[in-house]
Design a protein around this motif. Structure first.
Motif, mmCIF file in Angstrom:
data_model
loop_
_atom_site.group_PDB
_atom_site.id
_atom_site.type_symbol
_atom_site.label_atom_id
_atom_site.label_comp_id
_atom_site.label_asym_id
_atom_site.label_seq_id
_atom_site.Cartn_x
_atom_site.Cartn_y
_atom_site.Cartn_z
ATOM 1 N N HIS A 193 -185.051 15.498 -50.632
ATOM 2 C CA HIS A 193 -183.797 15.573 -51.358
ATOM 3 C C HIS A 193 -182.919 14.334 -51.176
ATOM 4 O O HIS A 193 -181.724 14.378 -51.437
ATOM 5 C CB HIS A 193 -183.023 16.838 -50.961
ATOM 6 C CG HIS A 193 -183.554 18.054 -51.633
ATOM 7 N ND1 HIS A 193 -184.750 18.626 -51.281
ATOM 8 C CD2 HIS A 193 -183.082 18.797 -52.674
ATOM 9 C CE1 HIS A 193 -184.987 19.668 -52.055
ATOM 10 N NE2 HIS A 193 -183.998 19.794 -52.910
ATOM 11 N N GLY A 194 -183.528 13.279 -50.659
ATOM 12 C CA GLY A 194 -182.791 12.016 -50.553
ATOM 13 C C GLY A 194 -181.641 12.057 -49.564
ATOM 14 O O GLY A 194 -180.666 11.324 -49.706
ATOM 15 N N GLU A 195 -181.754 12.941 -48.551
ATOM 16 C CA GLU A 195 -180.665 13.045 -47.586
ATOM 17 C C GLU A 195 -180.510 11.780 -46.744
ATOM 18 O O GLU A 195 -179.489 11.561 -46.131
ATOM 19 C CB GLU A 195 -180.893 14.236 -46.658
ATOM 20 C CG GLU A 195 -180.688 15.593 -47.306
ATOM 21 C CD GLU A 195 -179.234 15.885 -47.612
ATOM 22 O OE1 GLU A 195 -178.362 15.306 -46.959
ATOM 23 O OE2 GLU A 195 -178.970 16.677 -48.535
ATOM 24 N N PHE A 196 -181.552 10.953 -46.694
ATOM 25 C CA PHE A 196 -181.469 9.776 -45.828
ATOM 26 C C PHE A 196 -181.139 8.518 -46.620
ATOM 27 O O PHE A 196 -181.333 7.404 -46.167
ATOM 28 C CB PHE A 196 -182.761 9.615 -45.036
ATOM 29 C CG PHE A 196 -183.032 10.785 -44.154
ATOM 30 C CD1 PHE A 196 -182.205 11.042 -43.071
ATOM 31 C CD2 PHE A 196 -184.057 11.680 -44.425
ATOM 32 C CE1 PHE A 196 -182.415 12.147 -42.270
ATOM 33 C CE2 PHE A 196 -184.268 12.777 -43.623
ATOM 34 C CZ PHE A 196 -183.448 13.021 -42.544
ATOM 35 N N TYR A 236 -173.851 6.433 -39.286
ATOM 36 C CA TYR A 236 -174.289 7.745 -39.732
ATOM 37 C C TYR A 236 -175.782 7.917 -39.499
ATOM 38 O O TYR A 236 -176.257 9.014 -39.197
ATOM 39 C CB TYR A 236 -173.943 7.943 -41.211
ATOM 40 C CG TYR A 236 -174.126 9.377 -41.609
ATOM 41 C CD1 TYR A 236 -173.214 10.343 -41.210
ATOM 42 C CD2 TYR A 236 -175.233 9.775 -42.340
ATOM 43 C CE1 TYR A 236 -173.396 11.668 -41.522
ATOM 44 C CE2 TYR A 236 -175.420 11.103 -42.663
ATOM 45 C CZ TYR A 236 -174.510 12.041 -42.255
ATOM 46 O OH TYR A 236 -174.706 13.353 -42.550
ATOM 47 N N TRP A 284 -187.784 18.731 -46.282
ATOM 48 C CA TRP A 284 -186.837 19.051 -47.367
ATOM 49 C C TRP A 284 -185.777 17.943 -47.481
ATOM 50 O O TRP A 284 -185.454 17.484 -48.576
ATOM 51 C CB TRP A 284 -186.174 20.398 -47.075
ATOM 52 C CG TRP A 284 -185.154 20.796 -48.106
ATOM 53 C CD1 TRP A 284 -185.376 21.532 -49.232
ATOM 54 C CD2 TRP A 284 -183.751 20.498 -48.099
ATOM 55 N NE1 TRP A 284 -184.216 21.693 -49.933
ATOM 56 C CE2 TRP A 284 -183.195 21.067 -49.274
ATOM 57 C CE3 TRP A 284 -182.906 19.788 -47.243
ATOM 58 C CZ2 TRP A 284 -181.847 20.965 -49.595
ATOM 59 C CZ3 TRP A 284 -181.564 19.684 -47.561
ATOM 60 C CH2 TRP A 284 -181.044 20.269 -48.728
ATOM 61 N N ALA A 285 -185.271 17.531 -46.305
ATOM 62 C CA ALA A 285 -184.198 16.536 -46.295
ATOM 63 C C ALA A 285 -184.671 15.210 -46.886
ATOM 64 O O ALA A 285 -183.966 14.572 -47.665
ATOM 65 C CB ALA A 285 -183.688 16.331 -44.873
ATOM 66 N N TRP A 291 -181.982 15.285 -35.592
ATOM 67 C CA TRP A 291 -183.390 15.634 -35.749
ATOM 68 C C TRP A 291 -184.136 15.567 -34.427
ATOM 69 O O TRP A 291 -185.046 16.366 -34.176
ATOM 70 C CB TRP A 291 -184.042 14.756 -36.825
ATOM 71 C CG TRP A 291 -183.547 15.175 -38.171
ATOM 72 C CD1 TRP A 291 -182.635 14.522 -38.947
ATOM 73 C CD2 TRP A 291 -183.858 16.387 -38.875
ATOM 74 N NE1 TRP A 291 -182.374 15.239 -40.082
ATOM 75 C CE2 TRP A 291 -183.110 16.391 -40.073
ATOM 76 C CE3 TRP A 291 -184.701 17.474 -38.609
ATOM 77 C CZ2 TRP A 291 -183.180 17.429 -40.994
ATOM 78 C CZ3 TRP A 291 -184.767 18.501 -39.535
ATOM 79 C CH2 TRP A 291 -184.021 18.483 -40.712
ATOM 80 N N TRP A 313 -175.543 20.127 -40.789
ATOM 81 C CA TRP A 313 -176.901 20.270 -40.242
ATOM 82 C C TRP A 313 -176.861 21.017 -38.917
ATOM 83 O O TRP A 313 -177.631 21.943 -38.677
ATOM 84 C CB TRP A 313 -177.540 18.892 -40.015
ATOM 85 C CG TRP A 313 -178.173 18.290 -41.226
ATOM 86 C CD1 TRP A 313 -177.825 17.117 -41.810
ATOM 87 C CD2 TRP A 313 -179.273 18.803 -42.000
ATOM 88 N NE1 TRP A 313 -178.631 16.871 -42.896
ATOM 89 C CE2 TRP A 313 -179.530 17.881 -43.036
ATOM 90 C CE3 TRP A 313 -180.058 19.944 -41.908
ATOM 91 C CZ2 TRP A 313 -180.536 18.068 -43.978
ATOM 92 C CZ3 TRP A 313 -181.057 20.135 -42.849
ATOM 93 C CH2 TRP A 313 -181.289 19.217 -43.862
ATOM 94 N N VAL A 345 -177.711 11.204 -37.662
ATOM 95 C CA VAL A 345 -178.802 11.996 -38.231
ATOM 96 C C VAL A 345 -180.010 11.973 -37.293
ATOM 97 O O VAL A 345 -180.648 12.994 -37.032
ATOM 98 C CB VAL A 345 -179.164 11.461 -39.625
ATOM 99 C CG1 VAL A 345 -180.353 12.204 -40.183
ATOM 100 C CG2 VAL A 345 -177.982 11.615 -40.568
ATOM 101 N N HIS A 404 -174.354 14.927 -50.249
ATOM 102 C CA HIS A 404 -175.319 15.093 -49.175
ATOM 103 C C HIS A 404 -174.804 16.056 -48.131
ATOM 104 O O HIS A 404 -173.625 16.376 -48.082
ATOM 105 C CB HIS A 404 -175.615 13.731 -48.546
ATOM 106 C CG HIS A 404 -176.525 12.904 -49.388
ATOM 107 N ND1 HIS A 404 -176.824 11.597 -49.101
ATOM 108 C CD2 HIS A 404 -177.196 13.200 -50.508
ATOM 109 C CE1 HIS A 404 -177.648 11.125 -50.018
ATOM 110 N NE2 HIS A 404 -177.884 12.080 -50.883
ATOM 111 N N VAL A 405 -175.734 16.492 -47.282
ATOM 112 C CA VAL A 405 -175.365 17.392 -46.196
ATOM 113 C C VAL A 405 -174.815 16.543 -45.055
ATOM 114 O O VAL A 405 -175.520 15.670 -44.542
ATOM 115 C CB VAL A 405 -176.599 18.187 -45.736
ATOM 116 C CG1 VAL A 405 -176.211 19.179 -44.669
ATOM 117 C CG2 VAL A 405 -177.245 18.892 -46.918
#
Lengths: 496, 85
Positions: free
Chosen positions: B32-35, A253, B28-29, A261, A184, A257, A178-179
């Motif tokens: 792509h399952g970023e969460f 985490y 997009w996030a 955002w 980000w 995030v 993951h990013v």
């Protein structure tokens, strides 16, 4: 293979399959060494230049005859030279170094064709030098945060794009997974800054919009440089170095995030609060105020997260040079941002606008938060890049204490002096006329401004300690203990 | 007046593009399952060279002393951990 294909395969920074991670990481550090050293050397030299301009401008405010007959150093020019040397010289060079390194580490890819980064760095610094000389010789524009003569803008824009492209390439070829939140922030900032810069240059200097639209664009740009460029880069550093050094993941985490955002969605609207009371549509100002207050969400979220990560580890924070600076920066981010949201309220803004309070607030954000986090990042990064320990713990301590005490004094005196200034400027007598003559207000400010110069001198001592330690390290003096402690086997404590 | 409004619309449009690019990235996030598996992502910063649980930054020349101090101060948390003194 066609030339185009071979070009694309030559920029593919992914390591060859089968190379152990440890080797990959040292390869990343080795390939980034030259550009990063160039960026950090430039950053530190600009920091010193910016400090000298700052001291000149600060002393002139309480002793106007100081260097009074040097036309290159009138207050307006010295102050603008200070701002641009710090923001574009120190700030951007430090960001290029620290953020590219964090990006490379997190993506687990290195930089191919690092020579192009060196070219970008060279052009950037030539551009800023030309810009600062332009300011000192009187070619400055009257647009805050864009004082450099507009002719240098293309040079800066091109070299910025060269740097940003490497950030994006690294992200494109990142290792699976993951990013991470720092990625980000860095990616967002690399995308936001050129946008802000090019639009502001175009709408204000190249194809100027008329009248107050210029002012709106100016503050959309000026405030977003802080919020969408310096802030994300500072936060990216905190989110990387704080858990990394402590050896424990970030408290939540999810919150980190959420913080990213909400910053991405709200910050863009906040800049108009600089024009409260100005001749622009009221709805626009109100939208700016709403955006500013909404910023409380990412700030509180980030503050809780950082606090809970560090809580219970204060001894560990204290014994790390990186974390002393990073945690100071993180705490300042919370305070500066909450103060900023409050200053966007009309009732508070009427006092603080056009006073030293705003100057204090700017230093709260850019120095106490952003610059401190960059110091922390450089303290962590350089031993790994150079494979060498910092030569002097005493110089690091000197730097930390001078910076921490200096900026604290500066913030107290500018906020207090600024508030008094604002109260005096808005005070009315029984007939509804201004209670104080302008000169009385100016005189009342002198002790506060004098104290600010003292705090600036403390900061200068800190910056000198940083410079000496850095070039000492670069010149190759080995640490006096058993080799580079930071690179020693971390598990050796268990053996002992 | 006409030009004023034109520029105002231009700025508002730019603000919207800015805003919607953020929305686009968010979309997009999510796609792509970023969460998902956030705890795992939060450990991505650690690697075999600097693993989780190891403090990685000290003042030069003080690493050994501070490592011992930190280990002592953490001892109560780790019940059953072997003593180091």
């Amino acid at each position: 293979m066609s030339p185009l294909l071979s070009f694309f395969s030559s920029i593919d920074p992914r390591p060859k399959p089968g190379v152990p991670l440890k080797v990959q990481l040292s390869q990343i550090d080795r390939e980034m060494r030259v550009p990063i050293v160039l960026f950090v050397v430039s950053a530190i030299l600009w920091l010193q230049a910016g400090t000298v301009f700052a001291l000149i401008a600060s002393i002139k405010l309480h002793n106007p005859e100081f260097l009074g007959n040097v036309e290159w150093l009138t207050f307006g020019r010295a102050r603008s030279a200070h701002l641009n040397a710090m923001a574009f010289g120190w700030g951007n060079n430090a960001i290029f170094a620290v953020s590219l390194w964090i990006m490379a580490r997190l993506c687990k890819v290195s930089v191919k064709h690092g020579g192009l980064l060196v070219v970008a760095g060279a052009f950037w610094n030539v551009g800023v030098t030309a810009g600062v000389i332009g300011i000192l010789t009187g070619g400055l524009t009257s647009v805050e945060w864009l004082e450099m003569p507009p002719q240098v803008a293309p040079l800066l824009a091109i070299s910025f794009i060269l740097v940003a492209v490497w950030g994006v390439i690294m992200f494109r070829y990142r290792a699976l997974g993951h990013v991470y939140v720092s990625q980000w922030y860095i990616l967002g900032a690399l995308f936001w800054f050129p946008w802000l810069y090019v639009i502001a240059q175009t709408m204000i200097l190249w194809l100027p919009a008329r009248g107050t639209v210029q002012a709106i664009t100016n503050w959309w740009f000026g405030h977003n440089v802080l919020g969408l460029w310096l802030t994300p880069m500072g936060l990216a550093s905190i989110y990387y170095f704080l858990p990394k050094v402590l050896g424990r993941p970030i408290h939540s985490y999810y919150l980190s995030v959420l913080g990213f955002w909400s910053l991405a969605l709200f910050y863009n609207w906040a800049g108009v609060h600089h024009l409260i009371g100005g001749p622009i549509p009221v709805w626009l100002v109100s939208a700016g105020i709403v955006g500013s207050i909404m910023m409380v969400i990412p700030v509180v979220v980030t503050a809780i997260n950082h606090h809970m990560t560090a809580a219970g580890n204060w001894r560990a924070v204290w014994c790390s040079p990186t974390l002393r600076f990073i945690v100071f920066g993180g705490m300042s981010y919370t305070l500066a941002s909450l103060a900023g949201s409050a200053m966007a309220l009309r009732d508070i803004n009427v006092i603080t606008h056009f006073t030293q309070f705003t100057v204090g607030h700017a230093h709260h954000g850019v120095y106490a938060f952003f610059t401190m986090t960059m110091f922390g990042g450089i303290y962590f990064m350089m031993p790994r890049i150079l494979n060498r320990e910092w030569p002097s713990a005493a110089l690091i301590r000197t730097h930390f204490w001078c910076a921490a005490i200096g900026i604290t004094i500066m913030l107290v005196v500018l906020h207090a002096g600024g508030w008094i200034q604002g109260e005096m400027m808005t005070a009315l007598d029984a007939d509804g006329k201004p209670k104080y003559a302008f000169l009385e207000i100016v005189t009342a400010l002198v002790p506060w401004l004098f104290s600010r110069s003292i705090s600036g001198m403390l900061l200068s001592i800190g910056h000198l300690a940083f410079l000496v330690n850095f070039f000492w390290m670069l010149a190759g003096r080995k640490g006096d203990q058993d080799g580079p402690t930071l690179l020693a086997d971390p598990n050796e404590e268990d053996v002992r | 007046m006409g030009q004023w409004n034109g520029y105002l619309i231009f700025i508002a449009a730019l603000g919207c593009v800015f805003f919607f690019s953020a929305i686009g990235a968010l979309y997009w996030a999510v796609r792509h399952g970023e969460f998902k598996k956030l705890e795992k992502t939060s450990r991505q910063i650690f690697d075999e060279e600097e693993p989780e649980g190891v403090h990685t930054d000290f003042f030069p020349g003080e690493a050994d002393k501070m490592r011992r101090k930190l280990a002592r101060s953490r001892k109560p948390e780790k019940a059953g951990h072997h003593t180091q003194d």
